[in-house]
Design a protein around this motif. Structure first.
Motif, mmCIF file in Angstrom:
data_model
loop_
_atom_site.group_PDB
_atom_site.id
_atom_site.type_symbol
_atom_site.label_atom_id
_atom_site.label_comp_id
_atom_site.label_asym_id
_atom_site.label_seq_id
_atom_site.Cartn_x
_atom_site.Cartn_y
_atom_site.Cartn_z
ATOM 1 N N ILE A 1 -17.130 9.896 -13.114
ATOM 2 C CA ILE A 1 -16.158 9.963 -12.024
ATOM 3 C C ILE A 1 -15.308 8.692 -11.936
ATOM 4 N N ASN A 2 -15.875 7.537 -12.246
ATOM 5 C CA ASN A 2 -15.120 6.279 -12.163
ATOM 6 C C ASN A 2 -13.945 6.288 -13.131
ATOM 7 N N HIS A 3 -14.172 6.820 -14.322
ATOM 8 C CA HIS A 3 -13.109 6.901 -15.330
ATOM 9 C C HIS A 3 -12.003 7.850 -14.854
ATOM 10 N N VAL A 4 -12.391 8.997 -14.304
ATOM 11 C CA VAL A 4 -11.409 9.987 -13.854
ATOM 12 C C VAL A 4 -10.593 9.451 -12.673
ATOM 13 N N ILE A 5 -11.256 8.838 -11.710
ATOM 14 C CA ILE A 5 -10.557 8.282 -10.538
ATOM 15 C C ILE A 5 -9.577 7.195 -10.976
ATOM 16 N N LYS A 6 -9.975 6.363 -11.928
ATOM 17 C CA LYS A 6 -9.085 5.314 -12.431
ATOM 18 C C LYS A 6 -7.824 5.921 -13.046
ATOM 19 N N ASN A 7 -7.985 7.011 -13.792
ATOM 20 C CA ASN A 7 -6.825 7.680 -14.381
ATOM 21 C C ASN A 7 -5.886 8.214 -13.297
ATOM 22 N N ILE A 8 -6.462 8.784 -12.241
ATOM 23 C CA ILE A 8 -5.637 9.319 -11.149
ATOM 24 C C ILE A 8 -4.916 8.194 -10.421
ATOM 25 N N GLU A 9 -5.606 7.083 -10.180
ATOM 26 C CA GLU A 9 -4.963 5.931 -9.533
ATOM 27 C C GLU A 9 -3.838 5.383 -10.398
ATOM 28 N N ASN A 10 -4.027 5.347 -11.698
ATOM 29 C CA ASN A 10 -2.959 4.893 -12.601
ATOM 30 C C ASN A 10 -1.754 5.832 -12.533
ATOM 31 N N LEU A 11 -2.034 7.130 -12.411
ATOM 32 C CA LEU A 11 -0.950 8.104 -12.266
ATOM 33 C C LEU A 11 -0.142 7.811 -11.004
ATOM 34 N N LEU A 12 -0.824 7.580 -9.894
ATOM 35 C CA LEU A 12 -0.129 7.310 -8.629
ATOM 36 C C LEU A 12 0.615 5.980 -8.677
ATOM 37 N N ASP A 13 0.039 4.996 -9.360
ATOM 38 C CA ASP A 13 0.679 3.680 -9.467
ATOM 39 C C ASP A 13 1.962 3.720 -10.279
ATOM 40 N N ASN A 14 1.970 4.532 -11.322
ATOM 41 C CA ASN A 14 3.073 4.503 -12.296
ATOM 42 C C ASN A 14 3.991 5.718 -12.207
ATOM 43 N N LEU A 15 3.852 6.503 -11.149
ATOM 44 C CA LEU A 15 4.671 7.708 -11.001
ATOM 45 C C LEU A 15 6.132 7.344 -10.796
ATOM 46 N N GLU A 16 6.985 8.018 -11.533
ATOM 47 C CA GLU A 16 8.419 7.780 -11.414
ATOM 48 C C GLU A 16 9.131 9.068 -11.002
ATOM 49 N N MET B 1 0.846 -1.195 0.000
ATOM 50 C CA MET B 1 0.000 0.000 0.000
ATOM 51 C C MET B 1 0.883 1.248 0.000
ATOM 52 N N LYS B 2 0.561 2.190 -0.877
ATOM 53 C CA LYS B 2 1.341 3.418 -0.978
ATOM 54 C C LYS B 2 0.785 4.485 -0.045
ATOM 55 N N LYS B 3 1.694 5.141 0.687
ATOM 56 C CA LYS B 3 1.291 6.222 1.572
ATOM 57 C C LYS B 3 1.303 7.529 0.783
ATOM 58 N N VAL B 4 0.151 8.216 0.790
ATOM 59 C CA VAL B 4 -0.020 9.419 -0.023
ATOM 60 C C VAL B 4 -0.417 10.588 0.873
ATOM 61 N N LEU B 5 0.279 11.703 0.717
ATOM 62 C CA LEU B 5 -0.074 12.945 1.402
ATOM 63 C C LEU B 5 -0.633 13.921 0.375
ATOM 64 N N ILE B 6 -1.843 14.439 0.621
ATOM 65 C CA ILE B 6 -2.463 15.437 -0.248
ATOM 66 C C ILE B 6 -2.598 16.724 0.557
ATOM 67 N N ALA B 7 -1.992 17.811 0.075
ATOM 68 C CA ALA B 7 -1.981 19.073 0.815
ATOM 69 C C ALA B 7 -2.861 20.112 0.135
ATOM 70 N N ILE B 8 -3.586 20.865 0.972
ATOM 71 C CA ILE B 8 -4.503 21.899 0.491
ATOM 72 C C ILE B 8 -4.444 23.064 1.477
ATOM 73 N N HIS B 9 -4.945 24.231 1.090
ATOM 74 C CA HIS B 9 -4.855 25.409 1.968
ATOM 75 C C HIS B 9 -5.807 25.302 3.150
ATOM 76 N N THR B 10 -7.108 25.242 2.868
ATOM 77 C CA THR B 10 -8.140 25.104 3.896
ATOM 78 C C THR B 10 -9.223 24.186 3.342
ATOM 79 N N LEU B 11 -10.249 23.961 4.143
ATOM 80 C CA LEU B 11 -11.409 23.195 3.667
ATOM 81 C C LEU B 11 -12.639 24.081 3.618
ATOM 82 N N GLN B 12 -12.406 25.370 3.296
ATOM 83 C CA GLN B 12 -13.524 26.271 3.078
ATOM 84 C C GLN B 12 -14.221 25.927 1.768
ATOM 85 N N MET B 13 -15.411 26.517 1.561
ATOM 86 C CA MET B 13 -16.176 26.215 0.357
ATOM 87 C C MET B 13 -15.412 26.678 -0.875
#
Length: 397
Positions: free
Chosen positions: A378-393, A1-13
């Motif tokens: 959304i399923n197609h987009v999420i799959k693309n993002i997961e592939n990006l994380l899987d194959n990132l070099e 399992m890959k550990k992923v950190l996602i950073a953002i400024h705030t969780l405002q609208m």
């Protein structure tokens, strides 16, 4: 399992915040151990994040504001806003001058992948991660040539050096990519990735009844977004006033909250528009307002890839929008599916006037938008993002 950190400024609208919530809800938790980092523990989406199974949540410093911000003028919020401004200036100073120290002080774990999900502050923090083995991604959501992230970089060269530290740059539209390249000169390791939008949830929420009695005189134009200069609601109100003077009946619903509220309220009262303009404020369900309006308007001066225009597309509304980054990616280039006008007040006025007064044209756009309303899966987009994380070099320096 890959550990992923996602950073953002705030969780405002905001659009980006909703996008990261969609990503967190739908990413494969068996493959990715995800931590969301917010610089400020503040915003309406905090509870939403905490409800998502197997997502960790961290922040740099706590907000003193009431979470609901229901009474921004209360003595509590007036006092705490002054304190928060002092604290915020301190953190901006630290991010600008000592990002590596700030990272070390607040983030103790090691991650396989570190993602800056916004430009500016979080990009600088993640770029200065002391972990040499982590792979880094910078997500670019806006036109960085024409919007400034609070001068967090000391110079253009420092900004370029920052983004050169990332192994991959993800731009949300072709226009955003073009502006990024033009400003930074960086051309390698850049991809375009559409944002994850949950169309099924949007359609379902749009069916909810509006219980509040709203103004409705003539056709209703709905606009959604932060009450900020970039969104152009000031010029939308000027257009509204001009149309009324021409005896073209119309009502404006603006859904959202932000720093420009007082300026907008002052303009509305100063021009006797109280009977034809509705400032609805923040709501977790803007979709029912879009659905019940006749026309959706995006008056923005700057966008990256407008989530709310995608949402209006999913809800099959006739759309008038200014030409901002990402609009042709969403709506096409030939103006067949929606009306895209030049990014100025005069052309926006002409476009809105045409959409209101030409019933046949409006019906054409209402019908043609159906051609692209199903493209945002959304399923197609999420799959693309997961592939990006899987194959990132790692990028070779």
């Amino acid at each position: 399992m890959k550990k992923v950190l996602i950073a953002i400024h705030t969780l405002q609208m905001g659009g980006v915040e909703k996008i990261v919530i969609n990503l967190l809800k739908n990413i494969n938790k068996e493959k990715f151990d995800v931590t969301l980092l917010s610089i400020v523990n503040d915003g309406i989406y905090i509870d939403d994040v905490k409800k998502i199974d197997n997502i960790k949540y961290k922040y740099f410093f706590n907000s003193l504001f009431k979470k609901s911000r229901e009474d921004a003028n209360s003595p509590y919020n007036r006092i705490t806003s002054k304190i928060m401004n002092i604290i915020w200036k301190y953190y901006l100073f630290m991010i600008k001058h000592f990002p590596k120290y700030l990272y070390k002080k607040n983030i103790k774990e090691k991650y396989d992948i570190e993602i800056s999900f916004l430009e500016g502050k979080v990009a600088k923090i993640i770029a200065n991660s002391p972990n040499p083995n982590s792979k880094k991604i910078a997500w670019i959501h806006t036109d960085i040539e024409n919007i400034c992230r609070m001068n967090i970089f000391k110079s253009l060269q420092e900004e370029i050096d920052c983004y050169n530290k990332f192994d991959k740059i993800v731009c949300v539209s072709s226009d955003v990519k073009d502006h990024f390249i033009h400003k930074t000169g960086i051309t390698e390791n850049i991809i375009i990735q559409t944002n994850p939008i949950n169309s099924e949830e949007i359609i379902e929420k749009s069916k909810e009844k509006i219980t509040k009695k709203l103004k409705r005189d003539g056709l209703v134009l709905c606009a959604v977004g932060r009450l900020a200069y970039e969104k152009g609601f000031d010029r939308l109100l000027k257009i509204h006033k001009k149309l009324l003077k021409e005896n073209i009946k119309n009502t404006i619903w603006i859904v959202g909250e932000g720093v420009e509220r007082k300026h907008l309220e002052k303009y509305i009262s100063g021009n006797n528009l109280e009977d034809t303009v509705e400032l609805i404020g923040y709501t977790s369900n803007p979709y029912k307002y879009i659905k019940n309006a006749d026309i959706f308007v995006c008056s923005s001066r700057v966008e990256g890839l407008s989530s709310v225009v995608i949402e209006a597309t999913i809800l099959e509304k006739p759309i008038v929008t200014t030409m901002c980054s990402g609009m042709t990616d969403i709506l096409g280039e030939d103006n067949d599916n929606a009306m895209i006008v030049s990014n100025n007040t005069d052309d926006l006025y002409l476009g809105i006037k045409k959409m209101i007064t030409d019933n046949e044209l409006r019906r054409k756009y209402e019908n043609n938008i159906k051609n692209i309303s199903n493209e945002f899966n959304i399923n197609h987009v999420i799959k693309n993002i997961e592939n990006l994380l899987d194959n990132l070099e790692k990028k070779h320096d």
